[in-house]
Design a protein around this motif. Structure first.
Motif, PDB file in Angstrom:
ATOM      1  N   LEU A  30       0.811  -1.213   0.000  1.00 46.51           N
ATOM      2  CA  LEU A  30       0.000   0.000   0.000  1.00 46.51           C
ATOM      3  C   LEU A  30       0.848   1.269   0.000  1.00 46.51           C
ATOM      4  O   LEU A  30       0.352   2.355  -0.293  1.00 46.51           O
ATOM      5  N   ARG A  31       2.133   1.110   0.304  1.00 48.55           N
ATOM      6  CA  ARG A  31       3.014   2.278   0.401  1.00 48.55           C
ATOM      7  C   ARG A  31       3.993   2.411  -0.758  1.00 48.55           C
ATOM      8  O   ARG A  31       4.630   3.450  -0.914  1.00 48.55           O
ATOM      9  N   ILE A  32       4.149   1.382  -1.574  1.00 39.83           N
ATOM     10  CA  ILE A  32       5.148   1.441  -2.634  1.00 39.83           C
ATOM     11  C   ILE A  32       4.695   2.359  -3.763  1.00 39.83           C
ATOM     12  O   ILE A  32       3.509   2.656  -3.897  1.00 39.83           O
ATOM     13  N   ASP A  33       5.662   2.795  -4.556  1.00 39.89           N
ATOM     14  CA  ASP A  33       5.364   3.614  -5.729  1.00 39.89           C
ATOM     15  C   ASP A  33       4.945   2.694  -6.864  1.00 39.89           C
ATOM     16  O   ASP A  33       5.781   2.096  -7.537  1.00 39.89           O
ATOM     17  N   ILE A  34       3.647   2.578  -7.063  1.00 39.44           N
ATOM     18  CA  ILE A  34       3.133   1.617  -8.030  1.00 39.44           C
ATOM     19  C   ILE A  34       3.482   2.020  -9.464  1.00 39.44           C
ATOM     20  O   ILE A  34       3.595   1.171 -10.353  1.00 39.44           O
ATOM     21  N   SER A  35       3.683   3.301  -9.691  1.00 37.81           N
ATOM     22  CA  SER A  35       4.012   3.760 -11.043  1.00 37.81           C
ATOM     23  C   SER A  35       5.373   3.253 -11.510  1.00 37.81           C
ATOM     24  O   SER A  35       5.646   3.211 -12.707  1.00 37.81           O
ATOM     25  N   ALA A  36       6.228   2.866 -10.553  1.00 36.74           N
ATOM     26  CA  ALA A  36       7.556   2.373 -10.914  1.00 36.74           C
ATOM     27  C   ALA A  36       7.556   0.868 -11.206  1.00 36.74           C
ATOM     28  O   ALA A  36       8.585   0.320 -11.612  1.00 36.74           O
ATOM     29  N   LEU A  37       6.415   0.223 -11.013  1.00 32.97           N
ATOM     30  CA  LEU A  37       6.332  -1.221 -11.222  1.00 32.97           C
ATOM     31  C   LEU A  37       5.799  -1.539 -12.618  1.00 32.97           C
ATOM     32  O   LEU A  37       4.769  -1.001 -13.024  1.00 32.97           O
ATOM     33  N   PRO A  38       6.475  -2.413 -13.344  1.00 33.78           N
ATOM     34  CA  PRO A  38       5.909  -2.868 -14.622  1.00 33.78           C
ATOM     35  C   PRO A  38       4.655  -3.695 -14.369  1.00 33.78           C
ATOM     36  O   PRO A  38       4.445  -4.216 -13.270  1.00 33.78           O
ATOM     37  N   ILE A  39       3.820  -3.826 -15.381  1.00 36.74           N
ATOM     38  CA  ILE A  39       2.554  -4.547 -15.244  1.00 36.74           C
ATOM     39  C   ILE A  39       2.780  -5.976 -14.761  1.00 36.74           C
ATOM     40  O   ILE A  39       2.037  -6.477 -13.909  1.00 36.74           O
ATOM     41  N   ALA A  40       3.806  -6.640 -15.289  1.00 38.38           N
ATOM     42  CA  ALA A  40       4.072  -8.027 -14.894  1.00 38.38           C
ATOM     43  C   ALA A  40       4.336  -8.138 -13.395  1.00 38.38           C
ATOM     44  O   ALA A  40       3.873  -9.075 -12.726  1.00 38.38           O
ATOM     45  N   ALA A  41       5.067  -7.164 -12.861  1.00 34.44           N
ATOM     46  CA  ALA A  41       5.357  -7.180 -11.426  1.00 34.44           C
ATOM     47  C   ALA A  41       4.088  -6.937 -10.615  1.00 34.44           C
ATOM     48  O   ALA A  41       3.870  -7.559  -9.567  1.00 34.44           O
ATOM     49  N   ARG A  42       3.246  -6.033 -11.104  1.00 32.97           N
ATOM     50  CA  ARG A  42       1.986  -5.767 -10.399  1.00 32.97           C
ATOM     51  C   ARG A  42       1.115  -7.014 -10.358  1.00 32.97           C
ATOM     52  O   ARG A  42       0.529  -7.346  -9.319  1.00 32.97           O
ATOM     53  N   VAL A  43       1.012  -7.690 -11.491  1.00 32.71           N
ATOM     54  CA  VAL A  43       0.189  -8.904 -11.560  1.00 32.71           C
ATOM     55  C   VAL A  43       0.733  -9.969 -10.620  1.00 32.71           C
ATOM     56  O   VAL A  43      -0.029 -10.657  -9.920  1.00 32.71           O
ATOM     57  N   ILE A 155      -3.169   6.760   1.571  1.00 34.64           N
ATOM     58  CA  ILE A 155      -2.823   5.627   0.708  1.00 34.64           C
ATOM     59  C   ILE A 155      -3.332   5.925  -0.695  1.00 34.64           C
ATOM     60  O   ILE A 155      -4.516   6.253  -0.862  1.00 34.64           O
ATOM     61  N   PRO A 156      -2.499   5.831  -1.722  1.00 40.94           N
ATOM     62  CA  PRO A 156      -2.959   6.124  -3.090  1.00 40.94           C
ATOM     63  C   PRO A 156      -4.092   5.182  -3.517  1.00 40.94           C
ATOM     64  O   PRO A 156      -4.097   3.994  -3.180  1.00 40.94           O
ATOM     65  N   VAL A 157      -5.041   5.721  -4.253  1.00 39.17           N
ATOM     66  CA  VAL A 157      -6.183   4.931  -4.726  1.00 39.17           C
ATOM     67  C   VAL A 157      -5.716   3.770  -5.592  1.00 39.17           C
ATOM     68  O   VAL A 157      -6.260   2.662  -5.513  1.00 39.17           O
ATOM     69  N   ALA A 158      -4.710   3.994  -6.428  1.00 43.92           N
ATOM     70  CA  ALA A 158      -4.201   2.931  -7.296  1.00 43.92           C
ATOM     71  C   ALA A 158      -3.692   1.746  -6.476  1.00 43.92           C
ATOM     72  O   ALA A 158      -3.941   0.584  -6.825  1.00 43.92           O
ATOM     73  N   ASN A 159      -2.998   2.029  -5.387  1.00 45.20           N
ATOM     74  CA  ASN A 159      -2.497   0.954  -4.521  1.00 45.20           C
ATOM     75  C   ASN A 159      -3.639   0.197  -3.876  1.00 45.20           C
ATOM     76  O   ASN A 159      -3.604  -1.037  -3.766  1.00 45.20           O
ATOM     77  N   LEU A 160      -4.661   0.923  -3.439  1.00 47.22           N
ATOM     78  CA  LEU A 160      -5.818   0.273  -2.833  1.00 47.22           C
ATOM     79  C   LEU A 160      -6.523  -0.615  -3.849  1.00 47.22           C
ATOM     80  O   LEU A 160      -6.930  -1.740  -3.525  1.00 47.22           O
ATOM     81  N   ASN A 161      -6.680  -0.125  -5.066  1.00 49.75           N
ATOM     82  CA  ASN A 161      -7.359  -0.914  -6.099  1.00 49.75           C
ATOM     83  C   ASN A 161      -6.574  -2.165  -6.466  1.00 49.75           C
ATOM     84  O   ASN A 161      -7.143  -3.260  -6.600  1.00 49.75           O
ATOM     85  N   TRP A 162      -5.269  -2.008  -6.630  1.00 51.37           N
ATOM     86  CA  TRP A 162      -4.442  -3.128  -7.065  1.00 51.37           C
ATOM     87  C   TRP A 162      -4.217  -4.151  -5.958  1.00 51.37           C
ATOM     88  O   TRP A 162      -4.300  -5.364  -6.207  1.00 51.37           O
ATOM     89  N   PHE A 163      -3.927  -3.696  -4.745  1.00 51.32           N
ATOM     90  CA  PHE A 163      -3.420  -4.608  -3.717  1.00 51.32           C
ATOM     91  C   PHE A 163      -4.373  -4.864  -2.554  1.00 51.32           C
ATOM     92  O   PHE A 163      -4.079  -5.690  -1.691  1.00 51.32           O
ATOM     93  N   TRP A 164      -5.526  -4.191  -2.531  1.00 56.02           N
ATOM     94  CA  TRP A 164      -6.514  -4.461  -1.492  1.00 56.02           C
ATOM     95  C   TRP A 164      -7.810  -4.980  -2.108  1.00 56.02           C
ATOM     96  O   TRP A 164      -8.262  -6.085  -1.771  1.00 56.02           O
ATOM     97  N   ILE A 165      -8.387  -4.236  -3.038  1.00 55.92           N
ATOM     98  CA  ILE A 165      -9.669  -4.631  -3.618  1.00 55.92           C
ATOM     99  C   ILE A 165      -9.526  -5.822  -4.557  1.00 55.92           C
ATOM    100  O   ILE A 165     -10.248  -6.824  -4.423  1.00 55.92           O
ATOM    101  N   THR A 166      -8.602  -5.736  -5.519  1.00 55.46           N
ATOM    102  CA  THR A 166      -8.463  -6.809  -6.507  1.00 55.46           C
ATOM    103  C   THR A 166      -8.129  -8.160  -5.874  1.00 55.46           C
ATOM    104  O   THR A 166      -8.766  -9.172  -6.204  1.00 55.46           O
ATOM    105  N   PRO A 167      -7.149  -8.256  -4.951  1.00 57.15           N
ATOM    106  CA  PRO A 167      -6.874  -9.560  -4.336  1.00 57.15           C
ATOM    107  C   PRO A 167      -8.048 -10.120  -3.548  1.00 57.15           C
ATOM    108  O   PRO A 167      -8.252 -11.343  -3.530  1.00 57.15           O
TER     109      PRO A 167
END
Length: 247
Positions: A30-43, A155-167
């Motif tokens: 929830l704290r990392i800079d998600i913009s620095a992560l490639p899509i593969a790493a996010r997935v 907490i950035p909305v993108a982080n919440l969407n990717w790592f809290w809601i989606t999982p």
């Protein structure tokens, strides 16, 4: 069949390790800079967090069967209650009632996890399954948590969407598919046992990766007090017994 031996505090150690891994991983993600992560790493990170979310539910499930701390019911219930509340603000007490209905009336009209006779395909069955556990109170609570994390803790909305809601959503699909649909769908020729369940015959590794051995589902119904991590042992013992009986 040989009973699963007493494992002492192993259940407490495993369940708290799963909870700790989930909490630490989520707090970092929830704290990392998600913009620095490639899509593969996010997935990949979503997949990891999904697996850990599923572990929270498995903790609660084992607690419902007294399998985390068999000699300490209060601790057993506490771990289960915290795990399922963190999973999606579920009430452990209410979920316990529903789960025991499932065990008492598996794959029947009295089973809250079973389809209604019309929605047998996995998508429709899943939607009905989710509707059965729908709660406006819990939804409002989750919305409040979301906005508290976003507004109060920044907490950035993108982080919440990717790592809290989606999982959390992906975990519900994982649990349904491997823990309800595959084990309890009616096989060709009809159900073959009173549990109205069937098991996968996957290796221990793939059984673990798929859903914490939830695929060994007939074994779970026959030995509900066996913790998830002991199901491979029960599965192998059952296979050996069936093989010997065929000789």
């Amino acid at each position: 069949m040989q009973e699963v031996s007493d494992q002492g505090d192993k259940g407490v150690v495993i369940s708290t390790s799963i909870f700790g891994a989930w909490a630490i991983t989520l707090s970092v993600l929830l704290r990392i800079d998600i913009s620095a992560l490639p899509i593969a790493a996010r997935v990949a990170l979503v997949a990891l967090q999904t697996f850990l979310y599923t572990g929270l539910f498995i903790n609660a499930h084992d607690a419902m069967h007294g399998a985390i701390a068999p000699k300490n019911p209060k601790l057993n219930r506490l771990i289960g209650s915290i795990s399922i509340f963190c999973y999606a603000l579920f009430s452990y007490k209410n979920l316990l009632k529903s789960h025991w209905l499932h065990h008492q009336h598996p794959a029947s009209e009295s089973d809250p996890d079973f389809h209604n006779g019309r929605f047998k395909n996995p998508v429709a069955w899943f939607l009905q399954f989710m509707f059965n556990y729908w709660s406006w109170t819990r939804l409002i609570g989750l919305v409040l948590v979301f906005h508290t994390l976003r507004g109060l803790f920044h907490i950035p909305v993108a982080n919440l969407n990717w790592f809290w809601i989606t999982p959390a959503i992906a975990s519900s699909m994982q649990l349904f598919f491997f823990g309800t649909y595959l084990p309890h769908r009616e096989p060709k020729g009809g159900y073959q046992n009173s549990s109205r369940a069937q098991s996968t015959n996957w290796s221990t590794f793939w059984s673990f990766i798929s859903c914490y051995h939830f695929g060994y589902h007939l074994e779970h119904h026959e030995y509900p007090n066996a913790p998830w991590w002991a199901l491979p042992q029960v599965h192998q013992q059952r296979k050996s017994k069936d093989f010997q009986g065929a000789l």
